[in-house]
Design an enzyme around this catalytic site. Sequence first.
Site, PDB file in Angstrom:
ATOM      1  N   LEU A   1      18.642  -5.489   6.255  1.00 11.83           N
ATOM      2  CA  LEU A   1      19.622  -5.215   5.201  1.00 11.83           C
ATOM      3  C   LEU A   1      21.029  -5.112   5.779  1.00 11.83           C
ATOM      4  O   LEU A   1      21.231  -4.528   6.832  1.00 11.83           O
ATOM      5  CB  LEU A   1      19.271  -3.916   4.477  1.00 11.83           C
TER       6      LEU A   1
ATOM      7  N   ASN B   1      13.266   4.118   5.469  1.00  7.13           N
ATOM      8  CA  ASN B   1      12.332   3.081   5.894  1.00  7.13           C
ATOM      9  C   ASN B   1      11.109   3.755   6.490  1.00  7.13           C
ATOM     10  O   ASN B   1      11.210   4.813   7.106  1.00  7.13           O
ATOM     11  CB  ASN B   1      13.013   2.203   6.960  1.00  7.13           C
TER      12      ASN B   1
ATOM     13  N   ASP C   1      16.048   0.057  12.939  1.00  4.34           N
ATOM     14  CA  ASP C   1      15.091   1.132  13.269  1.00  4.34           C
ATOM     15  C   ASP C   1      15.714   2.242  14.118  1.00  4.34           C
ATOM     16  O   ASP C   1      15.073   2.800  15.012  1.00  4.34           O
ATOM     17  CB  ASP C   1      13.853   0.543  13.994  1.00  4.34           C
TER      18      ASP C   1
ATOM     19  N   HIS D   1       8.209   3.009   9.251  1.00  6.23           N
ATOM     20  CA  HIS D   1       8.020   2.090  10.377  1.00  6.23           C
ATOM     21  C   HIS D   1       6.760   2.488  11.162  1.00  6.23           C
ATOM     22  O   HIS D   1       6.547   3.675  11.434  1.00  6.23           O
ATOM     23  CB  HIS D   1       9.256   2.145  11.290  1.00  6.23           C
TER      24      HIS D   1
ATOM     25  N   ARG E   1      16.407 -13.014   8.165  1.00 12.27           N
ATOM     26  CA  ARG E   1      17.764 -12.892   7.602  1.00 12.27           C
ATOM     27  C   ARG E   1      17.711 -13.048   6.097  1.00 12.27           C
ATOM     28  O   ARG E   1      16.690 -13.391   5.540  1.00 12.27           O
ATOM     29  CB  ARG E   1      18.694 -13.939   8.222  1.00 12.27           C
TER      30      ARG E   1
ATOM     31  N   MET F   1      10.585  -6.665   5.091  1.00 14.72           N
ATOM     32  CA  MET F   1      10.681  -7.240   6.428  1.00 14.72           C
ATOM     33  C   MET F   1      11.994  -7.987   6.693  1.00 14.72           C
ATOM     34  O   MET F   1      12.115  -8.671   7.699  1.00 14.72           O
ATOM     35  CB  MET F   1       9.470  -8.146   6.695  1.00 14.72           C
ATOM     36  N   ARG F   2      12.978  -7.846   5.821  1.00 14.69           N
ATOM     37  CA  ARG F   2      14.272  -8.475   6.108  1.00 14.69           C
ATOM     38  C   ARG F   2      15.277  -7.402   6.515  1.00 14.69           C
ATOM     39  O   ARG F   2      15.121  -6.226   6.174  1.00 14.69           O
ATOM     40  CB  ARG F   2      14.792  -9.193   4.868  1.00 14.69           C
TER      41      ARG F   2
ATOM     42  N   SER G   1       0.835  -1.207   0.000  1.00 19.23           N
ATOM     43  CA  SER G   1       0.000   0.000   0.000  1.00 19.23           C
ATOM     44  C   SER G   1       0.874   1.264   0.000  1.00 19.23           C
ATOM     45  O   SER G   1       0.478   2.285  -0.559  1.00 19.23           O
ATOM     46  CB  SER G   1      -0.961  -0.001   1.184  1.00 19.23           C
ATOM     47  N   ASN G   2       2.049   1.191   0.603  1.00 15.94           N
ATOM     48  CA  ASN G   2       2.944   2.365   0.553  1.00 15.94           C
ATOM     49  C   ASN G   2       3.508   2.579  -0.844  1.00 15.94           C
ATOM     50  O   ASN G   2       3.680   3.724  -1.277  1.00 15.94           O
ATOM     51  CB  ASN G   2       4.069   2.216   1.579  1.00 15.94           C
TER      52      ASN G   2
END
Length: 358
Positions: free
Chosen positions: A262, A276, A314, A278, A232, A259-260, A180-181
């Site tokens: 980097l 990102n 994050d 969040h 991972r 969702m991994r 959706s983003n």
Amino acid sequence: MPEDVYQPMTPAEVRILRDQLDAKGKKLVFTNGCFDLLHAGHVRYLNQARALGDAMVVALNSDASVRELKGPSRPVNRERDRAEVMAALRAVDAVVIFGDMRATALIEAIRPHIYAKGGDYTVDSLNADELAALKAARSQISILPLVTGRSTTKTIERMTKPADGVGPLRLGVLGSGVGSNLKAILKAIDEHELDAEVVVAISDEKDSTFLKTAKSANVPALFVDGGHNPRRFYESAHKEIVEHLQRAHVEVVVLAGFMRILKEPMLTTFAERIVNVHPSLLPKFKGARAVQDAIDEGELETGCTVHLVTAEIDNGRILAQAKVPILVGDSAEELHQRIKVEEHKLLPKVLAQWPRKG
Ligand code: GAR
């Protein structure tokens, strides 16, 4: 003037057309406006208006009345040219030019079955005289939804803006889920709110809606196999992603629900150029359960953060945040949907303000 140039009709001629349709139980649609720089928003609006009946007449404001309505720099195109272009549209059967500020006299002369107007009006905001004329003609009034993101003013702004010499920002978007983003970014680009191009979309989920969204928008969409551990990533996958991004000359990498975690060589190659989104007000609630964690902690509000990506999860520099209240009884899913509404505004806004080297 060459013979094949469209001659606008007179109101009397349009009235004949209206009566002919009426005799067959068919309906004439009437709409009016300046239409001095035709754009896709107009075309979509006119197609919708035409679909309300069986034929359509467009009343164009004369050059003098456009000047009075919009100021001395308008109209962009002259009335004869506007009539010619307008008449060439599939939705349009007849064009008249009118010099009054209001369409009252024309409505009285034509007595259209349907009067269509763009969605920045309501029936109450229509001019009282026009409204009275429509009532007397027993015309049905139809207010059509506004086509967003297209306008003559915006088009003129873009045409007159000095070129920055760098072109649209080249984005590479990475995602694992619904996308959706990604959709919000593509919409902002389409509506000229974000001067960018998504030059590649990459996912670690082969059948993700994210990839389908990219494909249906004609964005090159690639799957990179990251292995079985969902958090991972194979080392080879990191390298593969960097290669794809470099090949597409990506300037900014956007993690939109990727969702991994980097690692190198990604982080160094695109240092300060990976963002990102969040679903929490960082530094609160890092990690993959951010929405549920905010509810479990009894918070009254949470939100979303757009931040730069570094090796620490994050934890990179925060670029922008938006708050979202947590309501009593909120499920994580309900709350996440409301957070996403804010993400869809925040992420394109941050990208639109990305500093460029001219
Ligand atoms: C978004 O809410 C984003 O904030 C979140 O995943 C969702 C993706 O939605 N990202 C994270 O949780 C990253 N830690 P989308 O696929 O509909 O754009």
